[in-house]
Enzyme design. Structure first.
Site, PDB file in Angstrom:
ATOM      1  CG  ASP A   1      47.335  24.985 -54.850  1.00  0.00           C
ATOM      2  OD1 ASP A   1      46.971  25.191 -56.025  1.00  0.00           O
ATOM      3  OD2 ASP A   1      46.596  25.174 -53.867  1.00  0.00           O
TER       4      ASP A   1
ATOM      5  N   GLY B   1      44.396  28.381 -55.421  1.00  0.00           N
ATOM      6  CA  GLY B   1      45.502  29.083 -56.051  1.00  0.00           C
ATOM      7  C   GLY B   1      45.410  29.237 -57.553  1.00  0.00           C
ATOM      8  CG  LEU B   2      46.054  26.684 -61.672  1.00  0.00           C
ATOM      9  CD1 LEU B   2      47.357  27.481 -61.742  1.00  0.00           C
ATOM     10  CD2 LEU B   2      46.329  25.225 -62.021  1.00  0.00           C
TER      11      LEU B   2
ATOM     12  CG  ASP C   1      16.514  31.352 -16.165  1.00  0.00           C
ATOM     13  OD1 ASP C   1      15.975  32.178 -16.930  1.00  0.00           O
ATOM     14  OD2 ASP C   1      17.103  31.696 -15.121  1.00  0.00           O
TER      15      ASP C   1
END
Ligand code: SF4
Ligand code: SF4
Lengths: 533, 425
Positions: A274, A409-410, A36
């Site tokens: 954008d 985006g673009l 443990d």
């Protein structure tokens, strides 16, 4: 008995360790076998702590079982006290010690140690890590905090941050600064950073700010009842929730000080043109209840995403999460079964996953980008830089980290226009992920990739870029027994990869709706027209 | 002839241990045995240990899992067995590629005395002939770290087919690339046939009998050796194939058993040995004269101390090992010059006091201790990397030395950058 491949939460004593490790001047004696002790590495490796967690393990062995495990426990307590001189001692049993029933609490009490001894009951076979945090912190508060006179100045406690928490370090910096700006003193932040002697002064605060219900709701409720401290219910993740949080704090504190939000860029970043491409992106959200619900609200209301799935692994939050899922028109997924989560994501075919480190791996396998929003997390989710999830800066961070795995985006338009350009083809992936050009891999369950030990797990990566989908075969059986004709499959390949999954799914749904058994190029475009909006 | 450290006094400690349990072996064993599944019968802790040690590199479903016991399983034995049968049936239905299933015992399953041997027998019958079900204990109350592999391999020995053939059995899970190199060297020396335990696939399992000669590739396989001896096989005693010297001595011991002269070994290994020596020499530039401290962890400590002191010029301060087997570590101890403290077992806080007092140049330790020691200005090497990385035989000797050199080179590279590394005391 339940088969688990991977788990989202550790056992409850790991929760107690997170509380103890976050605090100072406290020591935990854990009745547990040697194996443990692995839990130490969570803190020293994943969180890069330069100190061992303040935990002594009794490490009893089989040969001790018939003999004197209780004696072993007592000497471990004595040794821990002598060596570390803590202000208070926590004692608990791990799953194995729970079975041998030595009663650590009772044993430690008889020893007459000169500091408070706080026994924890951690039912390992029923509860999990978050319960362990919550319970340990509750018992510490109960044992040490007393009702007392309020501070003269309006003050509050910040409750919930622990060791190994997802961005707790930076969240409390952000929120403490916000509170200070509002003219409110932070009396104490706990468990992280607090000493037992600080907890004793808990009652001096006028109210509590509960940041993580998973780890501190019980303590907050106890303080409400016993110390008369109300607590905040809003989790300040996202700009709307942060503003709501400020209103809630104003109501509790009477503060009228203006808050400077000029650093908050996320709303404009989301509104600027954008970001138009983010509109309606289908996201699947899964994590602890608190972070998942917060992420779902931000996704829908502040990013313009569509929430395609919502789930959590902790049943404690099932009820509010179900309500929110209903409001968002999706079915709630409340499970801690990794395979079930994977299947649900596969079925929903989202364009992005907001999840835990496990969903990052699901995303890699399914070819879906993923950003991490919740524990459990890995070494790269403890960044060197300041990176909160909460408050105004947290909102900025959310925008950046959620957008990062996506194609910009673009670029999305250019990919669509020039999809046959040999350099600018979709398989190249987003241009800002230099080293991540996806390759054609499609792994099946029988061929897992090489696992890496924690030892090599230092790879730093923000998000994971999906690999390319499987290569086309002449006719591909789809789900629901609809067949893709070769020409349609080829046409599908021309669609940029980041919308291909959606197109495939919509077309198949459309085909089975129409009772078609085959998908042709026409079917593909009919479906496109059908789903257009 | 000097007997090195063989008769040196051993510091025996019994206190808090900071070491993995035997379940950890599953992480590399499941990669090695490609049609085996390891089903731990345990608690959420066991599942969490496996996941944490594996680093959660999930690309697909791994060939291990944990049947997590719940409150209701603890109530009555009959339930637990029925539940186990159901989970196994489900698992095997989903994974038809599995030919060998290991039920792995844990602390909780042992404390409640769940009889996994009986369960394995029952399930073997139920799923024969396609799947064979075996069991072993990887529990922390019975096994320490690499002892899990030992227990796993030992569990396979009684069911191996019988043979009268004189064969070499190479024992220990080696990465495939290393195993292939070893097989190639042995073939060129003229030792054949050679079989491997574990085999990559169930169909390739070796046979064993009174004419079997076996050589351990790992220094932690005492139980497996005993089980093979009970089947009549004989162990070839040798140092372990770490470094150029260890690899040569190991091959020569094997060759001798098969009546092959040491000169043949020298001849066959000349080129790889030269490569190994050259590669080791490069790393030894960093390591020479440096002091090293081994915390007890993988049982590789003694052979590695031999390699690092004899081939890399390091000086061992303390060589800790979880268990010291006079038998299987004897040939190594003979080669280590007297001087270092030999310690067996652990009392971690006291041992850390000794590390701080000695301030070695490099400490070999577990992941839980590494960053804390680094932040005190002490360089460390994670022991777990040594069982995950190909380090045996000639072609890997340079990599093995480099594993120890890298932390020192890194500290040197960053020395102007991280003042706290030197400052903290
Ligand atoms: S020490 Fe025991 S309880 Fe802990 S992980 Fe290992 S087998 Fe499981
Ligand atoms: S190394 Fe693997 S497990 Fe670790 S963060 Fe990277 S991908 Fe995840």
């Amino acid at each position: 008995m339940k088969l688990a491949v991977w788990t989202y939460e550790g056992p409850p004593h790991v929760g107690a360790m997170r509380v103890a490790t976050g605090m100072q001047g406290l020591h935990l004696v854990l009745h547990a076998p040697q194996g443990d002790t692995y839990a130490d590495l969570l803190f020293t490796m994943i969180e890069r702590r330069g100190h061992r967690p303040p935990v002594s393990y009794t490490t009893f062995q089989a040969r001790d079982l018939g003999a004197d495990t209780a004696g072993l426990f007592k000497s471990a307590c004595q040794d821990a006290y002598d060596r570390f001189k803590p202000e208070a001692l926590l004692v608990a049993a791990s799953c194995t010690a729970e079975l041998i029933q030595d009663d650590p609490g009772g044993l430690a009490e008889t020893m007459g140690l000169p500091v408070p001894v706080i026994p924890l009951e951690l039912p390992s076979y029923q509860r999990k890590e978050n319960f362990g945090c919550d319970e340990a912190f509750l018992q510490i508060a109960r044992a040490l905090a007393q009702p007392m006179a309020r501070s003269e100045q309006v003050s509050c406690n910040i409750l919930g941050p622990t060791g190994l928490g997802f961005r707790h370090r930076d969240d409390i910096t952000e929120i403490a600064a916000l509170l200070r700006e509002m003219g409110i003193t932070v009396n104490m932040t706990a468990p992280m950073g607090a000493r037992p002697s600080d907890i004793a002064r808990m009652g001096a605060a006028h109210f509590n700010v509960l940041l993580y219900p998973e780890t501190a709701e019980s303590a907050a409720r106890w303080a409400e009842k016993t110390l008369g401290q109300p607590f905040t219910k809003t989790i300040p993740i996202g700009s709307r929730a942060t503003r709501a949080f400020i209103e809630e704090v104003r109501a509790l504190s009477g503060s009228t000080a203006p808050v400077d939000d000029s650093r908050l860029r996320q709303p404009w970043w989301a509104a600027s043109v954008d970001s138009t491409y983010l509109t309606g992106k289908r996201v699947f959200i899964y994590g602890d209840g608190t972070h998942a619900m917060a992420a779902a609200r931000v996704a829908r209301d502040e990013m313009g995403f569509e929430v395609a799935g919502l789930g959590c692994y902790n049943r404690e939050q099932a009820r509010p999460l179900r309500a929110l899922a209903r409001e968002m028109g999706v079915e709630a997924l409340v499970t801690d079964d990794y395979l079930e989560v994977e299947a649900a994501i596969e079925a929903a075919a989202p364009e992005m996953i907001l999840g835990t480190q496990m969903e990052r791996h699901i995303g890699k396998r399914l070819g879906i980008p993923c950003a991490v929003i919740s524990a459990p997390v890995h070494v790269q989710d403890f960044p060197a830089r300041y990176s909160p999830q909460m408050g105004f800066e947290g909102a900025n961070v959310l925008f950046d980290t959620w957008v990062h795995p996506l194609v910009m985006g673009l670029e999305e338009h250019l990919l669509a226009m020039f999809r046959d350009d040999f350099e600018f083809h979709d398989a190249a992936g987003p241009s800002h992920h230099g080293g991540h050009a996806p390759q054609a891999v499609h792994q099946d369950a029988a061929q897992p990739a090489e696992p890496a030990p924690a030892a090599t797990a230092a790879a730093a990566e923000g998000g994971s870029m999906p690999p390319e989908a499987a290569p086309p075969s002449p006719v591909t059986p789809a789900t629901n027994n609809v067949i893709w004709l070769a020409c349609a499959e080829k046409e599908l390949k021309k669609i940029p990869f980041f919308v291909r999954g959606k197109a495939r799914r919509n077309t198949e749904a459309f085909a089975s709706q129409q009772g078609l058994s085959e998908i042709s190029v026409d079917t593909l475009y009919e479906a496109k027209a059908h789903y257009a909006r | 002839m000097s007997t090195g450290c063989r008769n040196a006094p051993v510091l025996k400690e019994r206190g808090q241990r900071e070491v993995f349990c035997g379940l950890t072996g599953i992480i590399w064993l499941h990669r090695k045995m490609q049609d085996a599944f390891f089903l731990v019968v345990g608690s959420r802790t066991c599942a969490h240990l496996l996941q944490s040690a594996a680093g959660v590199m999930i690309f697909a479903e791994p060939r291990f899992g944990t049947a997590i016991m719940e409150e209701k399983d603890l109530a009555g034995m009959a339930d637990a067995n029925a539940e186990l049968d159901r989970e196994v049936a489900r698992l095997l239905a989903r994974r038809p590629d599995i030919r060998q299933l290991f039920l792995v015992g844990s602390c909780p399953s042992e404390v409640i005395k769940l009889d996994l041997a009986k369960a394995a027998e029952r399930l073997s019958v139920a799923h024969a002939p396609h799947v064979r079900v075996l069991n072993y204990s990887g529990s922390g109350i019975e096994t320490t770290f690499t002892e899990g592999e030992d227990a796993c391999l030992a569990s396979m020995v009684p069911v191996l087919p019988q043979t009268e053939a004189k064969e070499l059995l190479l024992v220990g899970a080696l990465p495939d690339v290393v195993e292939d190199q070893a097989l190639d060297l042995l073939a060129r020396i003229g030792v054949s046939p050679v079989r491997c335990l574990p085999a990559r696939r169930t169909d390739d399992l070796p046979a064993v009998g009174p004419n079997t000669r076996f050589a351990l590739a790992q220094p932690f396989l005492g139980e497996t050796a005993a089980a093979l001896t009970r089947r009549g096989a004989q162990r070839i005693d040798a140092p372990y194939p770490f470094g150029a010297e260890g690899s040569t001595l190991w091959l020569k011991a094997v060759a001798a058993e098969f009546g092959i002269a040491p000169e043949v070994v020298d001849q066959v290994t000349a080129a790889p040995r030269a490569r190994a020596e050259k590669a080791v020499a490069a790393a030894a530039e960093t390591l020479r004269g440096k002091r090293i401290f081994f915390m007890p962890d993988s049982q590789l400590e003694i052979p590695l101390a031999r390699f690092l002191t004899r081939e890399c010029g390091m000086q061992a301060v303390e060589i800790g090992t979880p268990y010291l087997h006079a038998d299987i570590h004897g040939a190594e101890l003979d080669l280590i010059a007297p001087g270092p403290v030999l310690s067996e077992g652990q009392d971690v806080d006291k041992q850390l006091d000794r590390v701080r007092a000695a301030r070695p140049d490099l400490t070999v330790c577990g992941l839980g201790l590494a960053n804390p020691l680094e932040s005190e200005g002490l360089a460390t090497k994670w022991a777990i990397e040594l069982v995950f990385t190909p380090v045996h035989f000639y072609e890997q000797a340079g990599d093995l030395a480099a594993l120890f050199a890298r932390p020192l080179r890194r500290r040197a590279a960053l020395s102007g950058l991280a003042p706290h590394l030197e400052a903290a005391e």
